[in-house]
Write an enzyme that holds these catalytic residues in place. Structure first.
Site, PDB file in Angstrom:
ATOM      1  CG  ASP A 103      -1.979   1.026   1.198  1.00  0.00           C
ATOM      2  OD1 ASP A 103      -1.989   1.914   2.077  1.00  0.00           O
ATOM      3  OD2 ASP A 103      -2.793   0.973   0.264  1.00  0.00           O
ATOM      4  CD  GLU A 108      -2.270   2.194  -3.673  1.00  0.00           C
ATOM      5  OE1 GLU A 108      -3.415   2.585  -3.927  1.00  0.00           O
ATOM      6  OE2 GLU A 108      -1.706   2.391  -2.580  1.00  0.00           O
TER       7      GLU A 108
HETATM    8  O1  TEU Z   1      -4.793   3.975  -1.722  1.00  0.00           O
HETATM    9  C1  TEU Z   1      -3.992   5.053  -2.048  1.00  0.00           C
HETATM   10  C2  TEU Z   1      -4.707   5.787  -3.106  1.00  0.00           C
HETATM   11  O2  TEU Z   1      -4.293   5.827  -4.210  1.00  0.00           O
HETATM   12  C3  TEU Z   1      -6.045   6.261  -2.783  1.00  0.00           C
HETATM   13  O3  TEU Z   1      -6.121   6.733  -1.534  1.00  0.00           O
HETATM   14  C4  TEU Z   1      -6.455   7.357  -3.662  1.00  0.00           C
HETATM   15  O4  TEU Z   1      -5.604   8.400  -3.600  1.00  0.00           O
HETATM   16  C5  TEU Z   1      -7.776   7.882  -3.371  1.00  0.00           C
HETATM   17  O5  TEU Z   1      -8.527   6.997  -2.782  1.00  0.00           O
HETATM   18  C6  TEU Z   1      -8.422   8.288  -4.654  1.00  0.00           C
HETATM   19  O6  TEU Z   1      -9.769   8.307  -4.594  1.00  0.00           O
HETATM   20  C7  TEU Z   1      -4.350   3.081  -0.746  1.00  0.00           C
HETATM   21  C8  TEU Z   1      -5.451   2.066  -0.542  1.00  0.00           C
HETATM   22  O7  TEU Z   1      -5.654   1.366  -1.737  1.00  0.00           O
HETATM   23  C9  TEU Z   1      -6.674   2.834  -0.116  1.00  0.00           C
HETATM   24  O8  TEU Z   1      -7.803   1.995  -0.023  1.00  0.00           O
HETATM   25  C10 TEU Z   1      -6.389   3.477   1.222  1.00  0.00           C
HETATM   26  O9  TEU Z   1      -7.471   4.299   1.546  1.00  0.00           O
HETATM   27  C11 TEU Z   1      -5.125   4.323   1.149  1.00  0.00           C
HETATM   28  O10 TEU Z   1      -4.060   3.721   0.451  1.00  0.00           O
HETATM   29  C12 TEU Z   1      -4.589   4.529   2.538  1.00  0.00           C
HETATM   30  O11 TEU Z   1      -4.154   3.301   3.051  1.00  0.00           O
END
Ligand code: TEU
Ligand code: CA
Length: 600
Positions: A246, A300
């Site tokens: 993440d 990610e």
């Molecule tokens: O997501 C990071 C991310 O790209 C998202 O937060 C994005 O910026 C945003 O939602 C756009 O709408 C990761 C996880 O996949 C996400 O579910 C978490 O909320 C976030 O990190 C924090 O851990």
């Protein structure tokens, strides 16, 4: 039996024997000699696999509390094996107060109570291995929950041995502000407001790029890195096959934490990513953990550009195997605002990937996940006339572009966005925080805000899986699910799809099987042969003499199309609409038609 099959047999046989022979212990790294070089690529199981993402809260409820859980997933492993996916990515299943649905972890070695027990986890893992599939889990270590014992300790006193596990700074004195201070700098949170939270206990601020209940870990502290490496080994020693990491590019913060410039504030993800020690920490992680196991890692990569990608995934750098670039999936948004896009813009992204990522830098292919709206609604046409055809076209594209494909739960059924009506319909903290920050302050009208969310909200992807036509789509026997099931579940559900040989589900099955048995669709060179066409997306995948043409009509109108370049079709290997056309210079493509040809 061609060369590749021979090579494959050489590779697969031992690992199958291995798979059958071992129950739930860690898989030592396979000597690279095993991995044949195909078209310059080192063949790897995680390059040939199709990955299926499970969002556990919304997959299947097994105990009638309206919340999905691990036994619910185990009960559906035959459904996933039948689909043909080889790797399951499980979004966070760890103990969490769910401020951000599990992406805020309180205990990294404990299963979330709502999801079940460690025994349930072990049963799920065993069930996956018995079906010759693999499991990767979510590593959320840029931040933890503020209820994690490390943070509880850290905020207890400035002298706590855990203080430096997080990022604390004194505020800037400002008698006018309620705390008497202003935040240490102008860093914004991704979930609205400042990225700093004042803690009256020690009169200092702590950093949280996401929610207040998601304090960022201080990776500059070697103890923190050691803690992370240990918890990774805990799960790998149980037999887990890897990690989706993440927001991993955000782990190294800028020295001195200077204010962001107005330019940087326009793309905060980019400013927070790729800090001074990011590469070093990823290499340290690889040396201490991944190098000791046969695992798959996918980062990610919020804030990482395509140009920067090889510096993280080039297999000679020993960091990560692949990353999620957000260029394609976010072509339809500016920040959080929905925007239109053109097919040439979209195709240019994949042409860029083909030119910037060589045989040492493997790619991912995805257009949906738990943070984005539904695939067919965003990139297809979810109207009754074209939902099925466009969903199958998108399957053809995802499973024939170059890179490891990721399918998000429900896309194999053609599930659509949800008809949200009011702010109360949403669960997502990102929505609720922005509502307070933008709507209640009058910056955005409620109507405009909701209209945009119907396109963009993450909750579109988080509505429960639609298993059949019974109440709540068969997701739960409880009167109410934690998030409302899409009212179209009577038409769109797994039971209907499994029963219909010509369904989207069965089309995914055939397309996955085709990819499994067609090395050119995995390791073949990619070439877009009509980049400027506004409706048609034709590209080839070539591996030696093995040549394939994929041709897609990404519009709701029929198109007469003549392919230049003198390519000759030998056979149609799959299409989402019945056809016998083989004259590539005179094609009649119906709306959302997709075909894969084997070329002379
Ligand atoms: O997501 C990071 C991310 O790209 C998202 O937060 C994005 O910026 C945003 O939602 C756009 O709408 C990761 C996880 O996949 C996400 O579910 C978490 O909320 C976030 O990190 C924090 O851990
Ligand atoms: Ca449950």
């Amino acid at each position: 039996m061609n060369l590749y099959r021979a090579a494959l047999a050489l590779i697969v046989a031992p690992s199958l024997l291995l798979a059958v022979s071992y129950a739930q212990t860690a898989t030592p790294p396979q000597p690279s000699a095993h991995n044949a070089i195909v078209n310059g690529y080192q063949s790897q199981w995680w390059k040939e696999a199709v990955v299926y993402q499970v969002y556990p809260r919304s997959f299947k409820d097994s105990n009638g509390d309206g919340i999905g859980d691990l036994p619910g997933i185990t009960s559906k492993l035959d459904y996933l094996q039948k689909l043909g996916v080889k790797v399951i990515w499980l979004s966070p299943h760890f103990d969490s107060p769910n401020a951000d649905n599990g992406y805020d972890i309180r205990d990294y070695r404990k299963v979330m109570t709502e999801f079940g027990t460690m025994a349930d986890f072990d049963a799920l893992l065993a069930g996956i291995k018995q079906r010759h599939m693999r499991l990767i889990i979510d590593l959320v270590v840029n931040h933890s929950s503020d209820e994690h014992k490390w943070f509880v300790e850290s905020r207890s006193s400035k002298d706590s041995p855990y203080r430096d596990y997080y990022i604390w700074r004194p505020g800037k004195p400002n008698p006018a502000s309620p705390t008497g201070f202003d935040p240490p700098n102008n860093y914004p949170s991704f979930f609205s407001g400042s990225a700093w939270q004042y803690d009256p206990g020690t009169k200092e601020y702590y950093l949280h790029y996401f929610a207040v209940k998601q304090p960022d870990l201080n990776w500059d502290n070697p103890k923190v890195r050691a803690e992370v490496f240990d918890l990774m080994k805990f799960w790998l020693d149980k037999g887990v096959d890897g990690f989706r990491m993440d927001v991993i590019p955000l782990i190294s913060k800028r020295a001195g934490l200077p204010d962001l410039t107005p330019e940087e504030l326009k793309n905060v993800g980019k400013a927070y990513a790729n800090g001074p020690h990011m590469q070093e920490y990823l290499q340290e992680m690889n040396r201490n953990v991944m190098a000791k196991y046969d695992v798959m890692t996918v980062g990610e990569a919020l804030g990482i550009s395509l140009q920067q990608t090889p510096s993280i995934v080039d297999d000679r750098r020993h960091e990560l195997n692949m990353i999620f670039n957000f260029d394609a999936i976010r072509i339809n948004r500016e920040g959080r605002q929905w925007k239109s896009w053109t097919l040439p813009e979209f195709k240019a992204i994949y042409a860029e990937h083909a030119s910037k990522l060589d045989v040492h830098s493997w790619d991912t292919v995805f257009l949906s996940n738990h943070d984005n709206p539904r695939l067919v609604s965003s990139f297809g046409d979810d109207s009754p006339a074209f939902r099925v055809a466009s969903a199958k076209l998108l399957a053809t594209m995802l499973l024939s572009l170059r890179g490891t494909p990721f399918i998000y739960q429900g896309d194999e059924l053609g599930m659509t966005n949800y008809p949200f009506k009011a702010i109360g319909d949403f669960d997502d903290i990102e929505v609720k925080n922005a509502y307070k920050a933008d709507v209640l302050t009058g910056k955005v009208s409620e109507q405009a805000y909701l209209a945009n969310l119907r396109h963009m909200s993450r909750d579109n992807a988080r509505t429960p899986m639609q298993w059949d036509g019974s109440s709540n789509g068969g997701f739960t026997t409880a009167p109410k699910a934690w998030l409302a099931v899409n009212p179209n579940y009577k038409e769109i559900n797994a039971k209907e799809e499994l029963a219909d040989p010509d369904s989207i589900y069965n089309y995914y099955r055939r397309m996955i099987a085709l990819r499994d048995h067609t090395p050119a669709l995995i390791y073949g060179d990619y070439k877009d042969i009509d980049p400027q066409n506004k409706a048609i997306f034709p590209y080839t995948r070539v591996l030696g003499q093995e040549k394939y043409l994929v041709i897609l009509n990404l519009s709701s109108d029929p198109v007469s199309y003549s392919l230049s370049g003198g390519l000759k079709a030998r056979a149609i290997v799959i299409s989402n609409l019945p056809t016998a056309e083989k004259d590539l210079s005179n094609l009649k493509l119906r709306a959302w038609e997709a075909r894969v040809y084997k070329l002379e």
